[in-house]
Design an enzyme around this catalytic site. Structure first.
Site, PDB file in Angstrom:
ATOM      1  N   GLY A 102      21.616  81.319  80.324  1.00 46.43           N
ATOM      2  CA  GLY A 102      22.827  81.128  81.118  1.00 46.43           C
ATOM      3  C   GLY A 102      22.602  81.656  82.519  1.00 46.43           C
ATOM      4  O   GLY A 102      21.611  82.355  82.783  1.00 46.43           O
ATOM      5  N   LYS A 103      23.452  81.317  83.443  1.00 49.82           N
ATOM      6  CA  LYS A 103      23.385  81.886  84.794  1.00 49.82           C
ATOM      7  C   LYS A 103      24.694  81.581  85.496  1.00 49.82           C
ATOM      8  O   LYS A 103      25.309  80.545  85.256  1.00 49.82           O
ATOM      9  CB  LYS A 103      22.230  81.246  85.584  1.00 49.82           C
ATOM     10  CG  LYS A 103      21.794  82.067  86.771  1.00 49.82           C
ATOM     11  CD  LYS A 103      20.865  83.192  86.336  1.00 49.82           C
ATOM     12  CE  LYS A 103      20.440  84.071  87.463  1.00 49.82           C
ATOM     13  NZ  LYS A 103      19.390  85.014  87.025  1.00 49.82           N
ATOM     14  N   GLY A 104      25.097  82.497  86.386  1.00 45.37           N
ATOM     15  CA  GLY A 104      26.327  82.274  87.134  1.00 45.37           C
ATOM     16  C   GLY A 104      26.119  82.591  88.590  1.00 45.37           C
ATOM     17  O   GLY A 104      25.117  83.192  88.976  1.00 45.37           O
TER      18      GLY A 104
END
Ligand code: NAD
Length: 422
Positions: A102-104
């Protein structure tokens, strides 16, 4: 589509060939599971509302909850976040931790915000995504320009909204808020374990190993200090202002002292804070530029600063026998081919710098079990993970006659593929 995500797809294709990946799984892995785009209204100190754009890309959770940092930067884009979430999936699977990718990110220059504005933005981001995260769903962490304090605000906001305690909802927290011992040095420490394994595989044991480190921040600083303690000879170090080369070796602890006192790394040769024109440009101890450091004749070159440092234009001049990628993406795909043709061994970022996410995973595990491990325990577990992953990737490289990056991707994709159910 950005060049970054295009890179991911070509890496996926390359690895798919090595493991003869099922075409349906290949199709699934070309896309993230979910992408959130959020608009975050923040009341600024002058009373005006400013709306910031944020993203969260959840790439794949076949091996465990999505895992990856949140970046605050004015260049954040959806494509970058997607690519970074793909690489997090690869990194977690490479070292065999039970987490997905994941990444934000939020498009913002955090240096323009006051402390209060930063806190309201961080809480506002969580208000928009809280239903999609949690220790059993998606576990964010710090990345560029986010830190332990921001993680503590995010955990607190999540717990207020969800109405239950969940310390493992984010990692990289301060120790007092459920953080792990050993997190700060984990990435550098993981790299040092890789360097030790590399020495064994290259048959260099008993030899004085020379190392050049580009970047002297968190990662470069720890890796230089740990390798120095292990007996490696650091001959050059650099930061954004250039660096120092000393054929008799650079003591990173002394270099750090000079930097902390406000001096440039080049002042090392003089032993105290100095001006640029006092630093010698030749001789056995001298100033070195960031371009030159990459071209030194050393055993191990460690890029630990920025992406795209080794490119098609300078790769032909790289003389190191091996490269250990502590930065994310320091080598372009074109440079990779040139290094391969020159017989230079590259320990890829997804392995070399995976110590950080590994200890983040340990933090999550401690939170889930309501435990607090000592630094000795954390390092022992980290060493097992890093040396185990190094051995598996080396074996894959030998078996398929590929470079270590392709081997790491193939190993990781194979693990994710076996866990995907559809
Ligand atoms: P940092 O900001 O602490 O340090 C970066 C260092 O690079 C600084 O010393 C800076 O002066 C130097 N630098 C900047 N521009 C430079 C240039 N042009 N040439 C040479 N040096 C330059 O950052 P960090 O946390 O050490 O991260 C470094 C790299 O490692 C990044 O690519 C990051 O994505 C990656 N990484 C970090 C972690 C982590 O746990 N911090 C984990 C995995 C990967």
């Amino acid at each position: 589509m950005s060049a970054l995500f295009v890179n991911c797809l070509s890496q996926l294709d390359k690895a798919a060939k090595v493991i003869n990946l099922d075409k349906n799984i290949h199709e699934i892995l070309k896309n993230p599971d979910k992408i959130l785009t959020v608009y975050i209204p923040v009341k600024m100190d002058d009373g005006e509302i400013k709306v910031f754009t944020g993203y969260r890309s959840q790439y794949n959770n076949a091996l465990g909850p999505y895992k990856g940092g949140i970046r605050y930067h004015s260049n954040v884009s959806l494509d970058e976040v997607m690519a970074l979430s793909f690489w997090m999936m690869i990194k977690c699977a490479t070292v065999g931790i039970p987490m997905g990718g994941g990444k934000g990110g939020v498009i913002v220059n955090p240096k323009d915000l006051s402390e209060g504005e930063l806190e309201r933005l961080s809480r506002g981001y969580i208000q928009k995504i809280w239903r999609e995260i949690g220790s059993d769903k998606d576990v964010p962490a710090p990345d560029v320009y986010t830190n332990a304090k921001i993680m503590a605000w995010m955990r607190n906001e999540y717990e207020k909204l969800s109405g239950h305690s969940d310390p493992g909802v984010v990692t990289g927290k301060p120790i007092a808020d459920g953080g792990s011992e050993g997190r700060e040095s984990a990435t550098g420490q993981g790299g040092a374990y890789c360097a030790r394994e590399l020495v064994k595989k290259m048959g260099w044991e008993g030899k004085q190993i020379t190392v050049a480190v580009q970047g002297f921040g968190n990662v470069g600083g720890y890796v230089a200090k740990i390798l120095h303690k292990m007996g490696f000879k650091i001959v050059a170090l650099s930061d954004s202002q250039g660096g120092v080369f000393n054929e008799d070796g650079v003591d990173p602890y002394k270099a750090e002292k000079i930097k902390k006192a406000g001096g440039m790394l080049g002042c090392y040769c003089l032993g105290s804070v100095c001006t640029l024109n006092q630093i010698s440009k030749d001789g056995p101890c001298r100033f070195i530029s960031n371009e030159e450091i990459l071209e030194l004749d050393v055993d191990i070159l460690v890029p630990a600063a920025l992406e795209n440092q080794i490119r098609a234009d300078n790769a032909p001049r790289v003389k190191a026998k091996a490269i250990m990628e502590m930065a994310n993406g320091p080598t372009t795909p074109e440079a990779d081919e040139i290094l391969k043709a020159k017989g230079i061994t590259v320990v890829p970022d997804v392995l070399a710098n995976a110590g950080g996410v590994t200890v983040s995973c340990f933090e999550w595990e401690q939170n889930l079990k309501n435990e607090h491990w000592t630094e000795v325990e954390v390092l022992k577990k980290l060493e097992e993970k890093m040396t185990g992953a190094f051995a598996e990737i080396w074996e894959m490289k030998e078996k398929h006659g590929v470079d270590m990056r392709t081997a790491a991707f193939a190993l990781a994709i194979d693990r994710v593929a076996k866990a995907i159910k559809f």
